[in-house]
Design a protein around this motif. Structure first.
Motif, PDB file in Angstrom:
ATOM      1  N   SER A 535      -0.357  -1.692 -13.739  1.00 37.60           N
ATOM      2  CA  SER A 535      -0.877  -2.426 -12.585  1.00 37.60           C
ATOM      3  C   SER A 535      -1.578  -1.505 -11.592  1.00 37.60           C
ATOM      4  O   SER A 535      -2.463  -1.932 -10.875  1.00 37.60           O
ATOM      5  CB  SER A 535       0.260  -3.169 -11.875  1.00 37.60           C
ATOM      6  OG  SER A 535       1.231  -2.265 -11.419  1.00 37.60           O
ATOM      7  N   THR A 609       0.723  -0.691   0.398  1.00 38.15           N
ATOM      8  CA  THR A 609       1.424  -1.620  -0.503  1.00 38.15           C
ATOM      9  C   THR A 609       1.489  -1.068  -1.916  1.00 38.15           C
ATOM     10  O   THR A 609       2.489  -1.280  -2.613  1.00 38.15           O
ATOM     11  CB  THR A 609       0.700  -2.979  -0.516  1.00 38.15           C
ATOM     12  OG1 THR A 609      -0.699  -2.779  -0.780  1.00 38.15           O
ATOM     13  CG2 THR A 609       0.848  -3.687   0.816  1.00 38.15           C
ATOM     14  N   PHE A 613       4.782  -0.719  -4.283  1.00 35.63           N
ATOM     15  CA  PHE A 613       4.904  -1.304  -5.619  1.00 35.63           C
ATOM     16  C   PHE A 613       5.185  -0.222  -6.664  1.00 35.63           C
ATOM     17  O   PHE A 613       5.944  -0.441  -7.611  1.00 35.63           O
ATOM     18  CB  PHE A 613       3.632  -2.062  -5.991  1.00 35.63           C
ATOM     19  CG  PHE A 613       3.302  -3.202  -5.048  1.00 35.63           C
ATOM     20  CD1 PHE A 613       4.323  -3.889  -4.402  1.00 35.63           C
ATOM     21  CD2 PHE A 613       1.996  -3.571  -4.794  1.00 35.63           C
ATOM     22  CE1 PHE A 613       4.041  -4.921  -3.515  1.00 35.63           C
ATOM     23  CE2 PHE A 613       1.701  -4.602  -3.926  1.00 35.63           C
ATOM     24  CZ  PHE A 613       2.725  -5.279  -3.284  1.00 35.63           C
ATOM     25  N   HIS A 614       4.562   0.952  -6.476  1.00 33.74           N
ATOM     26  CA  HIS A 614       4.807   2.046  -7.411  1.00 33.74           C
ATOM     27  C   HIS A 614       6.272   2.482  -7.354  1.00 33.74           C
ATOM     28  O   HIS A 614       6.899   2.723  -8.386  1.00 33.74           O
ATOM     29  CB  HIS A 614       3.898   3.230  -7.099  1.00 33.74           C
ATOM     30  CG  HIS A 614       4.113   4.412  -7.991  1.00 33.74           C
ATOM     31  ND1 HIS A 614       3.871   4.382  -9.350  1.00 33.74           N
ATOM     32  CD2 HIS A 614       4.578   5.661  -7.726  1.00 33.74           C
ATOM     33  CE1 HIS A 614       4.175   5.557  -9.884  1.00 33.74           C
ATOM     34  NE2 HIS A 614       4.605   6.349  -8.920  1.00 33.74           N
ATOM     35  N   ALA A 616       8.779   0.586  -6.453  1.00 34.75           N
ATOM     36  CA  ALA A 616       9.593  -0.493  -7.016  1.00 34.75           C
ATOM     37  C   ALA A 616       9.655  -0.393  -8.539  1.00 34.75           C
ATOM     38  O   ALA A 616      10.656  -0.768  -9.158  1.00 34.75           O
ATOM     39  CB  ALA A 616       9.021  -1.851  -6.602  1.00 34.75           C
ATOM     40  N   GLU A 617       8.584   0.117  -9.141  1.00 29.53           N
ATOM     41  CA  GLU A 617       8.578   0.284 -10.602  1.00 29.53           C
ATOM     42  C   GLU A 617       9.564   1.352 -11.061  1.00 29.53           C
ATOM     43  O   GLU A 617       9.956   1.387 -12.229  1.00 29.53           O
ATOM     44  CB  GLU A 617       7.176   0.673 -11.079  1.00 29.53           C
ATOM     45  CG  GLU A 617       6.147  -0.432 -10.983  1.00 29.53           C
ATOM     46  CD  GLU A 617       4.825  -0.028 -11.620  1.00 29.53           C
ATOM     47  OE1 GLU A 617       4.849   0.364 -12.793  1.00 29.53           O
ATOM     48  OE2 GLU A 617       3.785  -0.087 -10.954  1.00 29.53           O
ATOM     49  N   ALA A 653       6.816  -5.766  -9.643  1.00 33.74           N
ATOM     50  CA  ALA A 653       5.952  -4.725  -9.076  1.00 33.74           C
ATOM     51  C   ALA A 653       4.709  -4.514  -9.922  1.00 33.74           C
ATOM     52  O   ALA A 653       3.645  -4.158  -9.403  1.00 33.74           O
ATOM     53  CB  ALA A 653       6.733  -3.415  -8.949  1.00 33.74           C
ATOM     54  N   ARG A 654       4.828  -4.758 -11.226  1.00 34.08           N
ATOM     55  CA  ARG A 654       3.685  -4.559 -12.123  1.00 34.08           C
ATOM     56  C   ARG A 654       2.763  -5.770 -12.179  1.00 34.08           C
ATOM     57  O   ARG A 654       1.675  -5.685 -12.734  1.00 34.08           O
ATOM     58  CB  ARG A 654       4.179  -4.244 -13.543  1.00 34.08           C
ATOM     59  CG  ARG A 654       4.923  -2.913 -13.638  1.00 34.08           C
ATOM     60  CD  ARG A 654       5.289  -2.596 -15.070  1.00 34.08           C
ATOM     61  NE  ARG A 654       6.097  -1.396 -15.148  1.00 34.08           N
ATOM     62  CZ  ARG A 654       7.360  -1.365 -15.564  1.00 34.08           C
ATOM     63  NH1 ARG A 654       7.942  -2.471 -15.960  1.00 34.08           N
ATOM     64  NH2 ARG A 654       8.030  -0.240 -15.590  1.00 34.08           N
ATOM     65  N   THR A 663      -0.517 -10.557  -1.621  1.00 36.14           N
ATOM     66  CA  THR A 663       0.006  -9.190  -1.516  1.00 36.14           C
ATOM     67  C   THR A 663       1.233  -9.159  -0.611  1.00 36.14           C
ATOM     68  O   THR A 663       2.249  -8.527  -0.937  1.00 36.14           O
ATOM     69  CB  THR A 663      -1.080  -8.245  -0.958  1.00 36.14           C
ATOM     70  OG1 THR A 663      -2.206  -8.259  -1.834  1.00 36.14           O
ATOM     71  CG2 THR A 663      -0.554  -6.821  -0.844  1.00 36.14           C
ATOM     72  N   LYS A 666       4.154 -10.596  -2.360  1.00 38.56           N
ATOM     73  CA  LYS A 666       4.693  -9.656  -3.347  1.00 38.56           C
ATOM     74  C   LYS A 666       5.533  -8.578  -2.661  1.00 38.56           C
ATOM     75  O   LYS A 666       6.586  -8.182  -3.179  1.00 38.56           O
ATOM     76  CB  LYS A 666       3.545  -9.032  -4.141  1.00 38.56           C
ATOM     77  CG  LYS A 666       4.005  -8.068  -5.232  1.00 38.56           C
ATOM     78  CD  LYS A 666       2.829  -7.564  -6.040  1.00 38.56           C
ATOM     79  CE  LYS A 666       3.260  -6.485  -7.024  1.00 38.56           C
ATOM     80  NZ  LYS A 666       2.119  -5.950  -7.793  1.00 38.56           N
ATOM     81  N   VAL A 667       5.065  -8.100  -1.518  1.00 38.65           N
ATOM     82  CA  VAL A 667       5.855  -7.125  -0.735  1.00 38.65           C
ATOM     83  C   VAL A 667       7.193  -7.742  -0.353  1.00 38.65           C
ATOM     84  O   VAL A 667       8.257  -7.134  -0.525  1.00 38.65           O
ATOM     85  CB  VAL A 667       5.080  -6.695   0.533  1.00 38.65           C
ATOM     86  CG1 VAL A 667       5.985  -5.899   1.465  1.00 38.65           C
ATOM     87  CG2 VAL A 667       3.868  -5.860   0.156  1.00 38.65           C
ATOM     88  N   SER A 670       9.438  -8.039  -3.395  1.00 35.42           N
ATOM     89  CA  SER A 670       9.945  -6.730  -3.838  1.00 35.42           C
ATOM     90  C   SER A 670      11.094  -6.257  -2.955  1.00 35.42           C
ATOM     91  O   SER A 670      12.107  -5.747  -3.452  1.00 35.42           O
ATOM     92  CB  SER A 670       8.808  -5.699  -3.824  1.00 35.42           C
ATOM     93  OG  SER A 670       7.788  -6.041  -4.722  1.00 35.42           O
TER      94      SER A 670
END
Length: 710
Positions: A535, A609, A613-614, A616-617, A653-654, A663, A666-667, A670
């Motif tokens: 992602s 962001t 997300f990175h 969270a992965e 996250a991906r 966005t 998604k935040v 997460s």
């Protein structure tokens, strides 16, 4: 959901507590009310970790602590007043107010400057000498205040229910009236009650956080608004022509629809499962495609996450749902063949993927092979092509129908035939309108399949139900006019129903535009059909920072994550084996949770962001096997839950997003998932520590190994 651990608080002025509100905030007003308190608590929590403090800092902390306590006192006074006026809330509200006052007093004591000065010379605890006291007091205060607010919110719900009940009583009276004079008098009262109900439900709709509930509320309120005028003319027509069967049918349908809409509003605000909610939303092709694509891409990270049988089952379920398109009498031969061809291509690509997958497993590969990666990309591309074709078919049909029916020829014909008293012509035009209704209903179902969001799905279903109901109502109104062609009220009644039909066609045009906006990325959508390996490589993804408003919305969630990370740090300190795997993993998770908390404040190493997300992965937690068999089962269940939460966080996250709203969602998702994960970690640590000590004693006596990771 706000939770608090049941650990004792003997070292804190709060004393022992097992308070856990377990509440979910469902309205924006409650969320906004908590923001000032969250800000003050955050200030205190951040200062507690700073080793050196000037007199000025001490005074500032003291002022904040006392301000929190005073604010809580006022807040509790209001809560207690509400409890005294509403006996059904007295016990729950009293307990929540008691806990809030206790936590406020504890914070005041912990931030007292005198305590800070004396803490070095005696055993009195303060925010500086008691590391966990402030965290526990803050958690208790946050949960108890939230509970007070949520309980107070029940008063609003009670007002809506009371208003609905008044409307229902008057509605029953309206249905039974036999004279115009009585009808006019009661309808005037009904109008006032509906205005009050509309204001209450409108405020509630705007206050709801759940977009799905907002859409359902909007649909129900739209029905009530349109039906109010229909009820007036249908009732007047029935009073003028009491022996007319078609007039009675027309009127009964309006009353029935209004009662259903009123019931749906109450189901939404009370979260009851009535007839409307028990009708679960049908699984759309969009969701089936999203789920299938997620399964395919999941194989990149874990070759053993599912079985070929699971994938085959999901694929067939997806293909089966395309039958709504291919079986339709209104789908052209060329469109049908194109859809069937794309389904066959998807089957072939999936079969090649399964073959490459099986070879990778037989070779004991730990990650996707090159051949498998190519197969995943081809399968994702086939999914994308199928979804694009289905979207084109549904939107194309809807656009064509709106153009054809924009002139409203069947409605004009019905009005003319009714005014002439021509029952045969009414019957013929009714058949035309019924065919148009069937086309529109089926088109709404296809649009529901490709709409892309749950709120839009709900709007499609509302449009379908509206065409289904209003079509027959127009026909019964036209029949009444044909039987009484000189009746002005019958003519007016038909006009009202025709206007409702035309209005729904306009609404459908707007709905079509919104669906296109989602598909083309002009509105936030939580799913992209562009096949990518990672992602972070998405060209459409942008590294953005939270703005001030978004940071404010995230403040409470971030604080909860901060409190949980502090609690985890406190728990791992109790372990004798600081190098134990569970301790190290827990410390790592607590560190990442703290970084996420800093992100919600616009601080720390996570600047954008994409950084969030990175990270969270990267969340992972390895399970450990204990030798204590009698307790192993329950522990392993929780461990598996933890691993599952990590996987869900990584997958989320991906998942690529487009647009600012998506966005932010998604935040939010997460960070919520991270909070849930940390809650499970916190509950596991004391149990694991206890079992570890048992195993240690057992190992020393038998010389067995302590743990075996798997």
């Amino acid at each position: 959901v706000i939770t608090s651990p049941s650990a004792g608080m003997a070292s804190s002025p709060c004393g022992n507590t097992n308070f856990d509100s377990g509440l979910e905030i469902k309205t924006r007003s409650v969320e906004q009310t908590l923001i000032p308190l969250v800000s003050q608590i955050t200030t205190l929590i951040n200062h507690k970790d700073k080793p050196k403090k000037s007199e000025r800092t001490l005074a500032a902390i003291h002022r904040v602590g006392q301000a929190v306590n005073v604010a809580v006192g006022r807040f509790v006074a209001v809560g207690e007043a509400i409890a005294s006026e509403n006996q059904e809330l007295k016990d729950e509200m009293g307990q929540a107010c008691f806990e809030a006052r206790r936590a406020g007093d504890a914070i005041a004591q912990l931030t007292d400057v005198g305590s800070a000065m004396q803490s070095q010379s005696d055993s009195q605890v303060s925010v500086f000498s008691d590391r966990t006291g402030m965290v526990k007091a803050a958690r208790l205060l946050l949960s108890s205040v939230t509970k007070v607010l949520v309980l107070a919110d029940r008063i609003v719900i009670k007002q809506i229910i009371t208003s609905r009940n008044k409307v229902l009583v008057t509605l029953d009276k309206l249905e039974r009236v036999s004279t115009f004079q009585e009808f006019v008098q009661i309808f005037s009262q009904f109008g006032n009650e509906m205005v009050e109900f509309a204001h209450l439900t409108g405020d509630r709709q705007n206050d709801l956080k759940d977009e799905k509930k907002k859409a359902r509320m909007a649909a129900a309120r739209a029905v009530l608004e349109k039906c109010t005028m229909m009820l007036l003319t249908a009732s007047k027509t029935c009073l003028r022509h009491p022996d007319c069967e078609s007039a009675r049918i027309n009127k009964d349908a309006v009353f029935h629809r209004m009662r259903c809409a009123l019931e749906q509003v109450i189901e939404i605000v009370t979260e009851a499962r009535g007839c409307g909610e028990s009708k679960v939303l049908p699984t759309s092709i969009y969701n089936s495609i999203k789920d299938f694509k997620s399964c395919v891409e999941c194989l990149r990270e874990n070759l053993y996450s599912l079985t070929p049988q699971d994938m085959a089952s999901q694929l067939e379920s997806l293909v089966e749902r395309t039958e709504d398109f291919t079986d339709s009498a209104y789908t052209s031969h060329e469109q049908r063949q194109a859809i069937l061809g794309l389904c066959q291509l998807l089957r072939q690509d999936t079969q090649q993927l399964v073959h490459a997958w099986a070879e990778a497993q037989s070779g004991h590969a730990k990650e996707a092979t090159e051949e498998m990666e190519v197969a995943v990309l081809k399968t994702c591309q086939s999914i994308s092509d199928l979804r694009r074709k289905l979207h084109k078919v549904a939107v194309g049909r809807a656009s064509d129908l709106l153009k054809v029916h924009g002139e409203h020829l069947p409605l004009r014909a019905l009005k003319a035939a009714g005014a002439e008293g021509n029952l045969e012509a009414v019957a013929e035009s009714s058949r035309t309108l019924t065919e148009q209704k069937d086309q529109l209903v089926e088109t709404c179902r296809l649009l529901c399949h490709i709409s892309g969001t749950e709120p839009l799905e709900i709007t499609c279903i509302h449009a379908e139900e509206t065409f289904l109901v209003i079509g027959p109502q127009i026909i019964s109104a036209a029949q009444t006019l044909a039987l009484h062609p000189s009746s002005k009220i019958a003519k007016e009644n038909l006009e009202v129903f025709c206007e409702a039909w035309e209005s729904q066609l306009c609404d459908m045009a707007l709905l079509l535009k919104e669906i296109n906006d989602v598909f083309e990325g002009r509105r936030g959508v939580l799913f992209s059909f562009v096949p990518q390996k990672h992602s972070v490589n998405l060209k459409t993804a942008k590294a953005v920072k939270l703005d001030a408003e978004e940071q404010t919305s995230m403040a409470k969630l971030g604080l909860e994550l901060r409190l949980l990370s502090s609690d985890v740090d406190s728990e791992v300190e109790k372990w004798e084996e600081q190098e134990h795997g569970i301790v190290r993993h827990s410390q790592s998770l607590a560190s990442m949770a703290y970084s996420m908390y800093l992100f919600t404040r616009g601080e720390g190493l996570l600047k954008t962001t994409l950084d969030l997300f990175h990270q969270a992965e990267l969340w992972k937690f390895h399970a450990f096997s204990f030798l204590v068999d009698e307790e192993k089962s329950a522990l392993m269940t929780q461990m598996e839950k933890l691993v599952t939460l990590c996987q869900q966080l990584q997958m989320g996250a991906r998942t690529p997003v487009q647009g600012k709203t998506a966005t932010f969602q998604k935040v939010d998702s997460s960070i919520q998932m991270s909070r849930n994960l940390m809650t499970v970690v916190l509950s596991l640590l004391p149990v694991c520590n206890k079992l570890n000590k048992k195993v240690l004693r057992f190992a020393l006596a038998t010389e067995f190994p302590l743990f075996s990771p798997f």
